[in-house]
Design a protein around this motif. Structure first.
Motif, PDB file in Angstrom:
ATOM      1  N   ARG A  15      -4.077  -9.631   7.229  1.00 18.43           N
ATOM      2  CA  ARG A  15      -3.485  -8.362   6.787  1.00 18.43           C
ATOM      3  C   ARG A  15      -2.927  -7.598   7.986  1.00 18.43           C
ATOM      4  N   THR A  19       0.942  -6.571   8.613  1.00 15.34           N
ATOM      5  CA  THR A  19       1.332  -5.171   8.807  1.00 15.34           C
ATOM      6  C   THR A  19       2.162  -5.011  10.073  1.00 15.34           C
ATOM      7  N   TYR A  53      -2.012  -9.870  -0.297  1.00 15.15           N
ATOM      8  CA  TYR A  53      -2.248  -8.602   0.406  1.00 15.15           C
ATOM      9  C   TYR A  53      -1.270  -7.510  -0.019  1.00 15.15           C
ATOM     10  N   PHE A  54      -0.034  -7.894  -0.289  1.00 10.42           N
ATOM     11  CA  PHE A  54       1.014  -6.929  -0.624  1.00 10.42           C
ATOM     12  C   PHE A  54       1.798  -7.457  -1.825  1.00 10.42           C
ATOM     13  N   GLU A  59       5.173  -2.033  -0.771  1.00 11.90           N
ATOM     14  CA  GLU A  59       3.839  -1.984  -0.165  1.00 11.90           C
ATOM     15  C   GLU A  59       3.895  -2.398   1.299  1.00 11.90           C
ATOM     16  N   LEU A  60       4.760  -3.337   1.626  1.00 13.65           N
ATOM     17  CA  LEU A  60       4.937  -3.726   3.030  1.00 13.65           C
ATOM     18  C   LEU A  60       5.620  -2.617   3.833  1.00 13.65           C
ATOM     19  N   ALA A  63       3.010  -0.227   4.597  1.00  8.20           N
ATOM     20  CA  ALA A  63       2.171  -0.762   5.679  1.00  8.20           C
ATOM     21  C   ALA A  63       2.867  -0.584   7.030  1.00  8.20           C
TER      22      ALA A  63
END
Length: 200
Positions: A15, A19, A53-54, A59-60, A63
């Motif tokens: 993760r 990110t 994770y995303f 969502e990325l 992040a």
């Protein structure tokens, strides 16, 4: 470390890599041109794992903004170790100039992302990008306030907008020397600011 803890550590590491890769790739390519596969490749993570994770590109992006915010916290935290507010502000300018080659190639990471996100019709990610810039403005205003200068919020806007402007021009003209010259001008401006005499 127990065997049961190892998968959690590996998951946290993946993760974290995703990110960091999102922040880098989105800065270099922009939101619209970046795919989840690009980010997976930069993070050295199988593309299928990204969805674990995303779930979405947004969502990325979120992040990546978190990564920019963490970088800002790290930078201002190290600057807070300097003895006085003027030295801290100068240190900020020197950090900007130190990244002149990156700025000339891609612009300011948060500023360019904020501008791109503002042009999208959906979501509130532009507001989140603005919040990262607001944190920088607040930190700079605190330094001007500690110097006892009038209108510390206005001075912070002057400083940060000068940085955004020199980053934009350096990027548009692919000329890192703009950052060097304008950074020197900002340092001179800071030196010229008169601290009010508190003894009167």
């Amino acid at each position: 470390m127990t065997d049961s803890a190892k998968p959690r550590v590996r998951a946290a590491d993946k993760r974290r890599r995703l990110t960091a890769a999102a922040a880098q790739v989105l800065h270099e390519q922009g939101v619209e041109r970046t795919t989840l596969a690009d980010i997976a490749r930069a993070a050295d993570v199988p593309v299928g794992n990204v969805y674990y994770y995303f779930k979405t590109k947004d969502e990325l992006v979120r992040a990546a903004l978190s990564e920019h915010s963490a970088y800002l916290d790290e930078l201002t935290g190290s600057l807070d170790q300097l003895p006085g507010p003027r030295e801290r502000l100068k240190g900020l300018i020197e950090a900007w100039v130190g990244r002149r080659d990156v700025a000339a190639r891609y612009g300011c990471p948060t500023g360019t992302l904020a501008v791109e996100l503002d042009k999208r019709a959906d979501g509130s990610l532009d507001v989140e990008a603005g919040a990262v810039i607001r944190r920088l403005l607040d930190w700079a205003a605190d330094q001007f306030r500690l110097l006892g200068l009038p209108d510390p919020d206005g001075l912070a806007v002057t400083l940060v907008s000068a940085y955004q402007g020199m980053s934009l021009l350096a990027n548009a003209l692919r000329d890192p020397d703009i950052m060097t010259r304008e950074g020197a001008r900002l340092l001179g401006w800071l030196d010229a600011l008169e601290v009010p005499d508190q003894t009167r």
